[in-house]
Design an enzyme around this catalytic site. Structure first.
Site, short mmCIF file in Angstrom:
data_model
loop_
_atom_site.label_atom_id
_atom_site.label_comp_id
_atom_site.label_asym_id
_atom_site.label_seq_id
_atom_site.Cartn_x
_atom_site.Cartn_y
_atom_site.Cartn_z
N ASP A 169 0.77 -1.04 -0.16
CA ASP A 169 -0.05 -0.17 -0.06
C ASP A 169 0.80 1.23 0.03
O ASP A 169 1.94 1.15 0.65
CB ASP A 169 -0.88 0.08 1.29
N GLU B 235 1.42 -0.60 -5.00
CA GLU B 235 0.65 0.46 -5.40
C GLU B 235 1.12 1.77 -5.28
O GLU B 235 1.61 2.30 -4.27
CB GLU B 235 -0.63 0.57 -4.27
#
Length: 549
Positions: A213, A271
């Site tokens: 993330d 990401e």
């Protein structure tokens, strides 16, 4: 079901990630086995055979760690524990074992940019003095102004408002997201060592990789200077002193060495909302991550030329670092593409029928491309975004921090409809649902589509089977001349994909068709906003068929 009994299982493949189709599970909205209205790991366990039948290669689970759930689990309080909402570590282990037995790899989310404010480290930092080792794990700074009453710089939170919060002794801490998500200090060796151990904890349990993330945000520029370039993640920019700093690559080289110590190929996918593509590709150099999400592809509008350009750019930049692309159209942070693609200029609300038609054509382009594909739960049902969800049900912190000016991401996170005639559409045995489901879901339920051979579900199953049978994930793109600017045509091995972005029909010269995106359309005309896969089509035949002379 054993791996051998799964017809889609192909055995050991060290480079599986280069061509895999990976299905994103947002656990709280996938399947609820316990009846409390929140999806759980037992629900995932129960549906694994259904996922294997879909024809995917792996699943990616969004966070299930212990968390106060201020940001749906992306505020982690304990990285080594399962939140009771989702079950227990035993439930995770059972799910992982069954997934592997079914022939599916398992990737889990890792959230390293920030912790929850309830993490024991941050609680210790709040009670520790300035300059203490406890505060050094996070980014604490004195404020500006005569009495430190102003934030240390002018940074803004991605969720809206300022990026700094003041604590009782007058210092400020940085949170690029919600106030309950303090950013870690990744120049601190104690932080780095802790995450080394977290990686090993889950690798030892047998996970096949991590989706990282905010992979481009963990290092901030020294001195934390003011910025004149405030940008949200979805704008895909690397600009600003809080994004895409050079030192972030040192972290991933360190992590890659850990992953490479384990048997089998364990992977990382970033990401990272970064442009241009050349900068994104740097995250997937041979000694760093294996993949990075291609958000440029996701954000490209429904135009033939624009999509061809982003495909070419992606392939070229990744080839330069010996990497392969990922293709993604939706996820838990973005309006579902079946709704985005139905949005016409000057029209509100989007056209639901057009959006689904284009979404079916879009997956035929996507699955025809070499590399790996990420499928977001529910897109195989053609689910639209729940745009008009009443505000009283919304839970996304982006909605509240923006004062309601941003809808937030709840509309793409609505629990899945499994059974049209059951309470809560079969998501939960009690009918409970943590977010309300729109009435239109009755038409999209999985059991309804199971009985309809022309449904979006069956389209996905057939395409995934054909993609594997023809080796498209390991192939290459060769563009063919369609004779029209609004029609893309590409060859990948023995398959030719034709996608009509326009309104006028496109003539197909042969009946050697594999599959069409439009139900019951097996003739020689490809209608607008539709796609077809064909076998061994000659380039000159296609050009002549659409020659107006």
């Amino acid at each position: 079901m054993s791996a051998e009994s799964n017809p889609m299982f192909t055995g050991h493949d060290d480079n599986w990630w280069r061509h895999a189709v990976i299905y994103q599970i947002y656990p709280r909205s996938f399947a609820d086995a316990r009846g409390d209205g929140i999806g759980d790991l037992r629900g995932v366990y129960d549906r694994l055979p259904w996922l294997a039948r879909l024809g995917i290669d792996a699943i990616w689970l969004s966070p299930f760690y212990r968390s106060p759930q201020n940001d749906a689990g992306y505020d982690v309080a304990d990285y080594r524990a399962v939140d009771q909402l989702f079950g227990t570590l035993d439930d995770f282990d059972a799910m992982l074992e069954r997934a592997h037995a079914t022939g599916l790899k398992v990737i889990i989310d890792l959230v390293p940019n920030h912790t929850s404010a309830e993490h024991v480290w941050f609680q210790a930092a709040l009670y520790a003095p300035r300059g203490s080792p406890e505060r050094a794990r996070y980014i604490f700074r004195d404020g500006r102004g005569d009495n430190g009453e102003e934030p240390p710089n002018n940074w803004h939170s991605v969720f809206g408002g300022g990026a700094w919060t003041r604590v009782e002794d007058g210092q400020w801490y940085l949170h690029m997201f919600d106030t309950s998500q303090p950013d870690l200090n990744w120049r601190n060796e104690e932080v780095r060592a802790e995450f080394d151990d977290i990686l090993r904890f889950w690798l030892d349990r047998g996970v096949d990789g991590f989706r990282v993330d905010i992979a481009h945000g963990m290092i901030k520029q020294e001195g934390l200077p003011d910025t004149d370039h405030h940008v949200g993640l979805g704008e895909g920019s690397h600009k600003g002193p809080m994004w895409d700093q050079e030192e972030v690559h040192d972290i991933y080289r360190r992590w890659r060495r850990i992953l490479d110590d384990y048997e089998g190929r364990r992977i990382m996918v970033a990401e990272a909302w970064i442009s241009p593509q050349s900068r994104l590709a740097r995250y997937t150099r041979p000694d760093e991550m294996h993949q990075a999400f291609n958000f440029d592809y996701l954000l490209t509008p429904w135009r033939a030329g624009a999509l061809r350009d982003v495909i070419d750019l992606s392939l070229a930049n990744l080839a330069a670092v010996d990497s392969t692309p990922t293709w993604v159209m939706s996820n838990h942070d973005i309006v579902r593409h079946a709704t985005r693609l139905g949005q016409l200029e000057g029209q509100d609300p989007p056209d639901e029928e057009l959006g689904l038609r284009r979404a079916r054509a879009a997956i035929m382009l996507t699955l025809a491309l070499p590399g790996s594909v990420y499928v977001y739960q529910g897109e195989e049902l053609g689910l639209p975004e729940y745009l008009d969800m009443p505000d009283q049900y919304r839970q996304d912190p982006a909605f509240f921090r923006s004062g309601g000016s941003e809808r937030g991401r709840d509309g793409c996170r609505v629990p899945l409809p499994w059974e049209a005639e059951s309470r809560g559409y079969g998501f939960s045995p009690t009918g409970a649902s943590w977010l309300p489901q729109p009435e239109v879901y009755v038409h999209y339920a999985a059991d309804v589509q199971e009985r309809d051979p022309e449904s979006t579900l069956w389209l996905y199953r057939r395409l995934l089977e054909l993609r594997r049978a023809h080796g498209l994930g390991s192939g290459r793109v060769e563009w063919l001349d369609s004779g029209r600017d609004d029609v893309l045509m590409l060859r990948n091995g023995s398959v030719t994909a034709v996608i009509n972005f326009g309104d006028e029909p496109f003539k197909l010269p042969t009946d050697r068709r594999l599959i069409s995106s439009l139900p019951g359309r097996d003739g020689h005309e490809l209608l607008g906003s539709a796609a077809a896969w064909l076998v061994e089509v000659e380039t000159q035949d296609l050009s002549m068929a659409n020659d107006p002379s």
